[in-house]
Write an enzyme that holds these catalytic residues in place. Structure first.
Site, PDB file in Angstrom:
ATOM      1  N   LYS A  16       0.846  -1.199   0.000  1.00 41.51           N
ATOM      2  CA  LYS A  16       0.000   0.000   0.000  1.00 41.51           C
ATOM      3  C   LYS A  16       0.877   1.242   0.000  1.00 41.51           C
ATOM      4  O   LYS A  16       1.719   1.417   0.886  1.00 41.51           O
ATOM      5  CB  LYS A  16      -0.906   0.007   1.237  1.00 41.51           C
ATOM      6  CG  LYS A  16      -2.013  -1.028   1.163  1.00 41.51           C
ATOM      7  CD  LYS A  16      -2.817  -1.071   2.448  1.00 41.51           C
ATOM      8  CE  LYS A  16      -3.762   0.086   2.592  1.00 41.51           C
ATOM      9  NZ  LYS A  16      -4.534  -0.009   3.865  1.00 41.51           N
TER      10      LYS A  16
HETATM   11  O1  G3P Z   1      -8.077   0.979   4.901  1.00 39.89           O
HETATM   12  C1  G3P Z   1      -8.020   2.371   5.180  1.00 39.89           C
HETATM   13  C2  G3P Z   1      -8.790   2.642   6.384  1.00 39.89           C
HETATM   14  O2  G3P Z   1      -8.270   1.855   7.422  1.00 39.89           O
HETATM   15  C3  G3P Z   1      -8.926   4.052   6.835  1.00 39.89           C
HETATM   16  O3  G3P Z   1     -10.053   3.986   7.610  1.00 39.89           O
HETATM   17  O4  G3P Z   1     -11.467   4.326   9.531  1.00 39.89           O
HETATM   18  O5  G3P Z   1      -9.158   5.305   9.506  1.00 39.89           O
HETATM   19  O6  G3P Z   1     -10.958   6.233   8.040  1.00 39.89           O
HETATM   20  P1  G3P Z   1     -10.422   5.038   8.746  1.00 39.89           P
END
Ligand code: G3P
Length: 222
Positions: free
Chosen positions: A87
């Site tokens: 990633k």
């Molecule tokens: O996969 C990306 C994700 O983990 C970001 O999510 O919940 O931190 O916005 P969040």
């Protein structure tokens, strides 16, 4: 829908693969931090072992500069396995690194995507997956569903096989809207996965059926 788990919790991943069609696991530094200082290489290898070698494990670089991203990507592939999806956040340096790494045959998931242009440029540089951040986009007043619809059209028109792996969900409604907009892959954290089948009415219906049978025939079916 292709379902990916946005968690590095071994017990939860083991549980979900028993009853959900899991296609992979996505991680990032914040997700790994929640596991409380585990040894990262062993932990990531264990996750890959649990989901199976034919499923995708996504592991994020931590560097922000071009050379650092390349070095992190090489370390990830060498220490975990050569089909891991690395990633890389879509920044100027990130795009430059994506171009180089895909030429080396390293699989790339372009991440931290908030805009349509970030996504399209990463696809054109060779990323295999694009991870737009649905909830975070909504929080900023950007319509993520319009972005996905537009992006899908662009990918089709260019003949690119890049897949949209939408991320950052806070509820099931965001997931269904994302799928309707044209994304096939979604990565969901535990909070959302647990709600997929968690509707109170479902549990109630199941309890009622059991009780009605039991009232007449007892606890065994025949
Ligand atoms: O996969 C990306 C994700 O983990 C970001 O999510 O919940 O931190 O916005 P969040």
């Amino acid at each position: 829908m292709k379902l990916v788990l946005d968690t590095a919790n071994i017990e939860k991943v083991k549980e979900y693969i028993e009853y959900l069609p899991v296609e992979g696991v996505t991680t990032n530094p914040s997700i790994l931090k929640k596991e409380g200082g585990v040894e990262p290489i062993q932990h990531l290898k264990r996750l890959q072992e649990i989901i199976g070698r034919d499923k995708d494990l996504h592991v994020q670089v931590i560097a922000n500069d071009y050379q650092g991203i390349l070095d992190d990507a090489h370390r990830i592939v060498e220490n975990i396995n050569d089909r891991v999806c690395v990633k890389v956040p879509v920044t100027n340096d990130g795009l430059k690194a994506i171009k180089r790494l895909t030429r080396e045959g390293i699989r790339i998931t372009a991440t931290a995507i908030y805009t349509d242009m970030q996504a399209l440029l990463a696809a054109e540089m060779g990323a295999e997956f694009l991870a737009p951040y649905i909830n975070r986009m909504e929080n900023l007043g950007i319509d993520p569903y319009e972005t996905i619809y537009w992006l899908n059209g662009q990918l089709e028109r260019s003949g690119l096989e890049t897949k949209i792996l939408a991320a950052s969900f806070k509820n099931v409604s965001q997931v269904t809207k994302t799928l309707s907009a044209g994304a096939e892959w979604v990565t969901l954290g535990e909070g959302v996965v647990d709600k997929l089948l968690g509707h109170a009415n479902v549990q109630e219906a199941v309890r009622d059926f059991s009780k009605d049978w039991e009232d007449v025939y007892g606890r065994q079916i025949f």
